[in-house]
Design a protein around this motif. Structure first.
Motif, mmCIF file in Angstrom:
data_model
loop_
_atom_site.group_PDB
_atom_site.id
_atom_site.type_symbol
_atom_site.label_atom_id
_atom_site.label_comp_id
_atom_site.label_asym_id
_atom_site.label_seq_id
_atom_site.Cartn_x
_atom_site.Cartn_y
_atom_site.Cartn_z
ATOM 1 N N ILE A 196 0.845 -1.199 0.000
ATOM 2 C CA ILE A 196 0.000 0.000 0.000
ATOM 3 C C ILE A 196 0.880 1.250 0.000
ATOM 4 O O ILE A 196 0.602 2.227 -0.695
ATOM 5 C CB ILE A 196 -0.948 -0.029 1.219
ATOM 6 N N GLU A 197 1.974 1.195 0.746
ATOM 7 C CA GLU A 197 2.867 2.353 0.837
ATOM 8 C C GLU A 197 3.511 2.680 -0.523
ATOM 9 O O GLU A 197 3.472 3.823 -0.982
ATOM 10 C CB GLU A 197 3.952 2.080 1.879
ATOM 11 N N THR A 199 0.952 4.006 -2.950
ATOM 12 C CA THR A 199 0.623 5.408 -2.664
ATOM 13 C C THR A 199 1.652 6.333 -3.314
ATOM 14 O O THR A 199 1.303 7.320 -3.970
ATOM 15 C CB THR A 199 0.601 5.634 -1.136
ATOM 16 N N LYS A 200 2.923 5.975 -3.162
ATOM 17 C CA LYS A 200 4.012 6.743 -3.760
ATOM 18 C C LYS A 200 3.843 6.811 -5.283
ATOM 19 O O LYS A 200 3.946 7.886 -5.880
ATOM 20 C CB LYS A 200 5.316 6.019 -3.393
ATOM 21 N N ARG A 241 -6.606 4.854 1.774
ATOM 22 C CA ARG A 241 -5.928 3.566 1.711
ATOM 23 C C ARG A 241 -6.674 2.599 2.618
ATOM 24 O O ARG A 241 -7.043 2.942 3.748
ATOM 25 C CB ARG A 241 -4.473 3.742 2.164
ATOM 26 N N TYR A 242 -6.949 1.398 2.098
ATOM 27 C CA TYR A 242 -7.739 0.421 2.859
ATOM 28 C C TYR A 242 -6.976 -0.896 2.941
ATOM 29 O O TYR A 242 -6.569 -1.461 1.924
ATOM 30 C CB TYR A 242 -9.096 0.193 2.171
ATOM 31 N N LEU A 243 -6.768 -1.361 4.169
ATOM 32 C CA LEU A 243 -6.101 -2.640 4.403
ATOM 33 C C LEU A 243 -7.154 -3.741 4.395
ATOM 34 O O LEU A 243 -8.117 -3.690 5.173
ATOM 35 C CB LEU A 243 -5.396 -2.606 5.762
ATOM 36 N N ARG A 287 -8.524 7.213 7.994
ATOM 37 C CA ARG A 287 -8.628 8.630 7.714
ATOM 38 C C ARG A 287 -8.325 8.875 6.234
ATOM 39 O O ARG A 287 -7.458 8.227 5.678
ATOM 40 C CB ARG A 287 -7.568 9.333 8.573
ATOM 41 N N ALA A 314 -6.403 11.024 3.808
ATOM 42 C CA ALA A 314 -5.300 11.985 3.873
ATOM 43 C C ALA A 314 -5.508 13.060 2.814
ATOM 44 O O ALA A 314 -5.968 12.782 1.704
ATOM 45 C CB ALA A 314 -3.971 11.268 3.650
ATOM 46 N N LEU A 335 -3.470 16.002 0.775
ATOM 47 C CA LEU A 335 -2.161 16.579 0.451
ATOM 48 C C LEU A 335 -2.364 17.855 -0.341
ATOM 49 O O LEU A 335 -2.841 17.815 -1.475
ATOM 50 C CB LEU A 335 -1.307 15.587 -0.348
ATOM 51 N N TYR A 345 6.014 16.427 1.595
ATOM 52 C CA TYR A 345 6.312 15.133 0.978
ATOM 53 C C TYR A 345 6.085 15.191 -0.530
ATOM 54 O O TYR A 345 6.909 14.714 -1.323
ATOM 55 C CB TYR A 345 5.456 14.023 1.597
#
Lengths: 245, 245
Positions: free
Chosen positions: A169-170, A173-174, A198-200, A208, A210, A212, A218
């Motif tokens: 997921i990380e 996202t990037k 993002r959902y696990l 939440r 996010a 940006l 970032y």
């Protein structure tokens, strides 16, 4: 225009949307294009939209009204599967088309609205759907694990090259943020803030969203380092073995 | 669709076109979309096209006929400036529109045709023009040194990020080929062979059009190394400082 990306991973989901709407170049505004429905430990449903804001807002208002109505078959909080949720979103679009379609057509305006629906309902796997303006839809599969809405082309090459369903997921996202950066750099109709959901899988917990903004440290760092990295890869590539011009 | 790129450099010009045409997915063919006119030591004119092949071929046939006609004002071999050449191309498009426009409109087919004109005529600087379907046109400047035709969006981010007018012809060729690779990877309506025309300013000599097929060793190597390079830049970027999903 708008830009939305949804990715179905082995680990879960990454969904992202921009916030710019425009009707001509002198009527630019900011609207969040992501709506989350959650019933703790039972369902998480994220709905992203692109297209004519009047149409997508009408559809979302109907979907919201239907959660308080008597007809469970139109209630995203009670639908037995995400497939049924996708159908509800399609039904809302069709109702909006019934009300607004003819008038828009008389004004030569296209009925332009599309949605992503991602999430999980207890007892089912995590799923992701792309709903078209006509209310029909397709579902993401391991072969095609991502969907885009709106201004899709600028940000597609980097997804085509780097995305695969076993990414974290990380990392995803990037990658999605790089796809947004490529799009925003080349097209003024897509703009921040970027919303990220993002959902696990199997968590059945929404977490939440996010946000940006354009000045996000970032995002700025990612933009700069990606551009620098591309430039250095480019410089190291050999030149073409052609006669000089 | 098609994909063409033209870049006006301090050193000269890099022009490139794909070769795929399609009328529906089952009618795919290969046509060169680049035509060169040369009068040794006096003029070099390259014409690239995108859009409906019947329209662009008709316009090119007219331009060719006019080089053998009596009217010097329509003769690209005699035009006193590249601005006048761009006008001739525009005139050809308008004549085609006069003949075919109404019939196409009855069939609901868009009049879709556009051209790049690049080159140099003795006494003038090297110039690059983008001619629209209506026959009007714009010229490249230091602020906007490149034009694209056809399926432009996939290959635009990499040009937006890396191109500048002081690059060498060799580096620009490399970059244009990366832009083609990004486009061909994401869109089936653009395909090889790729034709490349490079012009060194003030040479007034056309040189050879290079043809890169899909199996071209340099193109394959560039594709692989660019993809690998992107992946390694991506992997080195820091992850988002967000709570875990």
């Amino acid at each position: 225009m708008s830009y939305c990306v949804g990715v179905l991973l082995e680990q879960g989901l990454v969904l992202s949307s921009d916030s710019r709407t425009n009707a001509g170049v002198d009527n630019v505004a900011t609207f969040r294009k992501m709506t989350i429905y959650e019933v703790a430990k039972e369902r998480v449903v994220a709905i992203l939209c692109a297209g004519n804001l009047a149409l997508t807002q009408s559809a979302l208002s109907l979907i919201e009204e239907w959660t308080r109505g008597d007809d469970d078959s139109l209630n995203v909080l009670k639908a037995p599967s995400l497939f049924r949720v996708a159908r509800i979103v399609g039904s809302a679009l069709r109702e909006v088309h019934g009300v607004d379609g003819e008038a828009l057509s008389k004004f030569g305006t296209e009925f332009n609205a599309s949605f992503l629906v991602g999430g999980q309902i207890a007892g089912e796997r995590t799923r992701l759907f792309h709903i078209y303006a006509a209310g029909n839809f397709i579902e993401a599969t391991p072969e095609t694990p991502f969907f885009q809405l709106g201004e899709t082309k600028y940000g597609k090459p980097v997804l085509d090259r780097l995305l695969n369903q076993s990414m974290t997921i990380e990392d995803t996202t990037k990658l999605v943020l790089i796809s947004f950066d490529s799009t925003m750099r080349s097209n003024l109709s897509v703009g921040p803030p970027i919303h990220l959901f993002r959902y696990l899988k199997d968590s059945l917990r929404a977490g939440r969203v996010a946000t940006l903004t354009d000045g996000d440290a970032y995002l700025l760092g990612l933009r700069r380092r990606w551009a620098e990295g591309l430039r250095s890869v480019f410089e190291e590539l050999p030149g073409p073995p052609l006669d000089p011009a």
